[in-house]
Design a protein around this motif. Structure first.
Motif, short mmCIF file in Angstrom:
data_model
loop_
_atom_site.label_atom_id
_atom_site.label_comp_id
_atom_site.label_asym_id
_atom_site.label_seq_id
_atom_site.Cartn_x
_atom_site.Cartn_y
_atom_site.Cartn_z
N ILE A 7 0.66 -1.57 0.02
CA ILE A 7 -0.50 0.07 0.12
C ILE A 7 0.77 1.50 -0.42
O ILE A 7 1.78 1.25 0.52
N LYS A 8 0.41 2.06 -0.20
CA LYS A 8 1.05 3.19 -1.16
C LYS A 8 2.33 3.53 -1.39
O LYS A 8 3.59 4.04 -0.76
N SER A 9 2.83 2.50 -2.56
CA SER A 9 4.06 2.00 -2.62
C SER A 9 4.15 3.24 -3.51
O SER A 9 5.45 3.76 -3.95
N GLY A 10 3.21 3.69 -4.10
CA GLY A 10 2.83 4.34 -5.41
C GLY A 10 2.86 4.10 -6.91
O GLY A 10 2.78 4.49 -8.51
N LYS A 11 2.15 3.06 -6.69
CA LYS A 11 0.89 2.34 -7.90
C LYS A 11 0.56 3.24 -8.59
O LYS A 11 1.12 3.03 -9.98
N SER A 12 -0.76 3.54 -8.66
CA SER A 12 -1.58 3.88 -9.23
C SER A 12 -1.34 5.85 -10.05
O SER A 12 -1.36 5.79 -10.51
N THR A 13 -0.08 6.26 -8.77
CA THR A 13 1.09 7.05 -10.00
C THR A 13 1.26 6.71 -10.37
O THR A 13 1.36 7.02 -11.84
N LEU A 14 1.72 5.75 -10.71
CA LEU A 14 3.14 5.07 -11.83
C LEU A 14 1.66 4.35 -12.74
O LEU A 14 2.84 5.43 -13.98
N1 LIG Z 1 7.93 11.73 -2.92
C1 LIG Z 1 7.32 10.87 -3.94
N2 LIG Z 1 5.85 10.19 -4.12
C2 LIG Z 1 5.33 9.62 -4.01
C3 LIG Z 1 6.10 9.00 -5.24
N3 LIG Z 1 4.85 8.37 -5.48
C4 LIG Z 1 4.12 8.61 -5.61
N4 LIG Z 1 3.96 8.79 -4.25
C5 LIG Z 1 3.12 9.14 -2.79
O1 LIG Z 1 2.51 8.23 -2.50
C6 LIG Z 1 1.05 8.57 -2.27
C7 LIG Z 1 0.85 7.30 -2.54
O2 LIG Z 1 0.75 7.30 -4.27
P1 LIG Z 1 -0.62 6.12 -4.96
O3 LIG Z 1 -0.16 5.92 -6.21
O4 LIG Z 1 -1.93 6.55 -4.21
O5 LIG Z 1 -0.15 4.95 -4.12
P2 LIG Z 1 -0.55 3.89 -4.09
O6 LIG Z 1 0.18 2.01 -4.41
O7 LIG Z 1 -1.66 3.70 -5.05
O8 LIG Z 1 -1.57 3.07 -3.03
P3 LIG Z 1 -2.36 2.33 -2.45
O9 LIG Z 1 -3.58 2.28 -3.79
O10 LIG Z 1 -3.44 3.07 -1.07
O11 LIG Z 1 -2.00 1.01 -1.87
C8 LIG Z 1 1.09 10.02 -3.29
O12 LIG Z 1 0.67 10.48 -2.10
C9 LIG Z 1 1.30 10.22 -3.81
O13 LIG Z 1 2.00 11.29 -4.52
C10 LIG Z 1 7.15 9.18 -5.81
O14 LIG Z 1 8.07 8.56 -6.39
N5 LIG Z 1 8.27 10.35 -5.10
#
Ligand SMILES: Nc1nc2c(ncn2[C@@H]2O[C@H](COP(=O)(O)OP(=O)(O)OP(=O)(O)O)[C@@H](O)[C@H]2O)c(=O)[nH]1
Ligand SMILES: [Mg+2]
Length: 531
Positions: free
Chosen positions: A54-61
């Protein structure tokens, strides 16, 4: 049944499709239904799941890769759902319920999927997002909720879905048409019993997102993910990892980095590769946030202007502000606080620092050129290149191997020994054909990578090199060497593996050795043909 041969990824997929079609009249209706499902999947784009904690940045990527800020990040119930992003002729969001029902939802005004869907989330199977983005033409990207998350319900949903994706997924060619078409696809496969569904389902490849410090359970999560992917093991053939949030790595904690954050990330990624290999082809550092902002239009010329003003500040103020995010926002300066907060959200402190450096070096840099510099700093190009090399260029083999694994599981699940034998024989015939060599090689790689067939370490490395790149010299571990040397080496190794197959090898090793021998021989032939 529709013939979709023109949509198949290549000759290996076609060979497995033919096998399914040929076997269909000879098997029970239940197995035949499974085969239809395998055929449908074979003609769909490669399914790549983006998995990780969780929150590893999957959706962002995911957003960065698609080039559009469409997956909700950070908050909202959608981060607990599986969302499949696939190509469609018009943009459309469909919520798929566990009973197969579907509901079309509008996008947010900013083009993203609503973070909260306004439906009973416990009844939701997953979300299908059809987008016109060209990247999705040959790659379906599956965003998943964090594996290893404490939220048991999301984990169950992910596992259930990765195990049953195909049964609710509409035909790829029905994207953008009315839902009646896709509903028929559902009823087509809804008749599958859970065992068969499991046998045919699952993502075909994984992009695994880790952050600093692979923990022991990251590897477990990777193994759990594999368990959910239709008994296909993750391996160098179908799995890549990224070390995300590279910008947040404290360089001073990484020996050899010389205080440089990116260098620290590169070194850490190499170390993680040691831990995660051979489960993954490689681990690449990336800054998903910067990649997302620069690839989805999030980074604007107003942002570039604000950065120029920050670059103009006196040195002492600038240095103080760059110490921490708190100081960056709270320190007194004439760039409005709201503007600074926005920059932080888009680039974080590291990205801002990179932008200021770029402006220092080239004060008149355009917003476009600045965006390009930031994109370069994000490492996304490297990830894209790896995706192309490992997944796209081998989609045919990956899909065919996954389909073959499904066919095998379907036969095993049928409970009829005769049927199982018929399917087994047909597969043997297929694999014996010279054209199917690539399939055998992929299978051998996976067996060796997963440890199912034990080999001495140096031989493991040698075998896995075949999966490392489509480039022949890299497969030989002799990148950039002259053709003459490549040929001599290929021939020598071919001979060595042939004797290893005959002497001093277990039966399982021997089977792998025969495949490797042939692989070297074919490389030699190809090299000779080029002269
Ligand atoms: N500093 C930094 N923050 C990042 C990076 N990638 C993502 N984030 C931040 O990390 C947080 C979680 O990002 P998500 O993309 O929601 O992560 P996720 O893995 O999809 O989260 P879940 O779906 O809840 O498990 C967000 O606030 C993003 O802006 C990065 O490369 N650097
Ligand atoms: Mg997410």
């Amino acid at each position: 049944m529709k013939t979709q041969a023109q949509q198949l990824a290549g000759p290996l997929s076609a060979a497995v499709a033919n096998l399914c079609v040929g076997l269909q009249p000879q098997v029970s209706p239940a197995t035949a239904a499974g085969f239809r499902e395998v055929l449908r999947r074979l003609s769909a784009p490669l399914q790549v799941a983006v998995a990780g904690r969780i929150k590893s940045g999957k959706s962002t990527l995911v957003n960065a890769l698609i080039g559009r800020r469409v997956a909700p990040t950070d908050v909202g119930e959608c981060t607990r759902l599986v969302t499949r992003f696939q190509y469609g002729t018009v943009d459309r969001i469909e919520v798929v319920f566990t009973d197969g029902r579907k509901q079309v939802l509008p996008f947010q005004p900013n083009g993203s999927i609503p973070p909260d869907l306004g439906v009973d989330i416990d009844k939701v199977s997953h979300v299908e997002a059809y987008l016109t983005n060209a990247v999705l033409r040959d790659l379906t990207v599956i965003d998943t909720p964090g594996l290893g998350s404490l939220d048991a319900a999301s984990v169950a949903r992910t596992e259930a879905l990765l195990g049953t994706l195909s049964h609710t997924g509409p035909d790829s060619d029905s994207a953008g048409t009315d839902s009646a078409v896709s509903d028929s696809a559902v009823s087509d496969s809804v008749g599958l019993d859970p065992v068969s569904r499991n046998a045919v389902a699952g993502a075909e490849a994984v992009l695994y997102v880790v952050t600093q410090g692979v923990r022991a359970d990251d590897q477990q999560a990777l193994a759990a993910f594999t368990a959910a992917t239709a008994s296909r093991e993750a391996g160098p053939v179908n799995a890549i990892a990224v070390l995300n949030k590279a910008d947040t790595i404290a360089a001073e904690t990484v020996e050899g980095s010389n205080g440089d954050t990116w260098q620290a990330a590169v070194l850490l990624a190499e170390r993680q590769a040691h831990t995660l290999k051979p489960r993954v082809a490689d681990v690449l550092p990336v800054i998903g946030l910067v990649a997302e902002s620069t690839e989805t239009g999030g980074f604007t010329s107003a942002d570039a202007d604000a950065l120029r003003r920050l670059a103009d500040l006196d040195e002492a103020t600038r240095e103080t502000m760059m110490i921490s995010a708190d100081l960056f926002v709270s320190w007194e300066c004439d760039v409005p606080v709201g503007t600074r907060t926005r920059l932080l959200e888009k680039l974080d402190l590291y990205g801002i620092g990179k932008a200021l450096e770029a402006i220092d070096g080239e004060p008149n840099i355009t917003a476009g050129a600045l965006r390009r510099k930031l994109l370069d700093a994000s490492g996304l190009d490297g990830v894209r290149a790896k995706l192309n090399a490992v997944f796209r260029s081998r989609a045919d083999g990956i899909k065919a191997a996954a389909a073959l694994a499904s066919v095998t599981s379907l036969a095993a699940a049928s409970g009829d020994p005769n049927e199982r034998q018929r399917v087994h024989d047909a597969i043997e015939v297929l694999l014996a054909k010279p054209e199917a060599h690539q399939l055998r090689l992929l299978e051998a790689l996976t067996l060796v990578a997963s440890g199912a067939v034990a080999m001495p370490t140096d031989l493991v490395e040698e075998v896995l090199r075949f999966g490392s790149s489509p480039d022949l010299s890299e497969q030989l571990g002799l990148r950039g060497r002259p053709p003459q040397e490549l040929m001599a080496y290929a021939l020598e190794r071919a001979g060595w593996w042939r004797s290893f197959a005959s002497f001093g090898a277990t039966p399982a090793q021997s089977r792998v050795a025969h495949v490797v021998h042939r692989a070297y021989f074919l490389i030699w032939q190809q090299l000779r043909g080029r002269r």
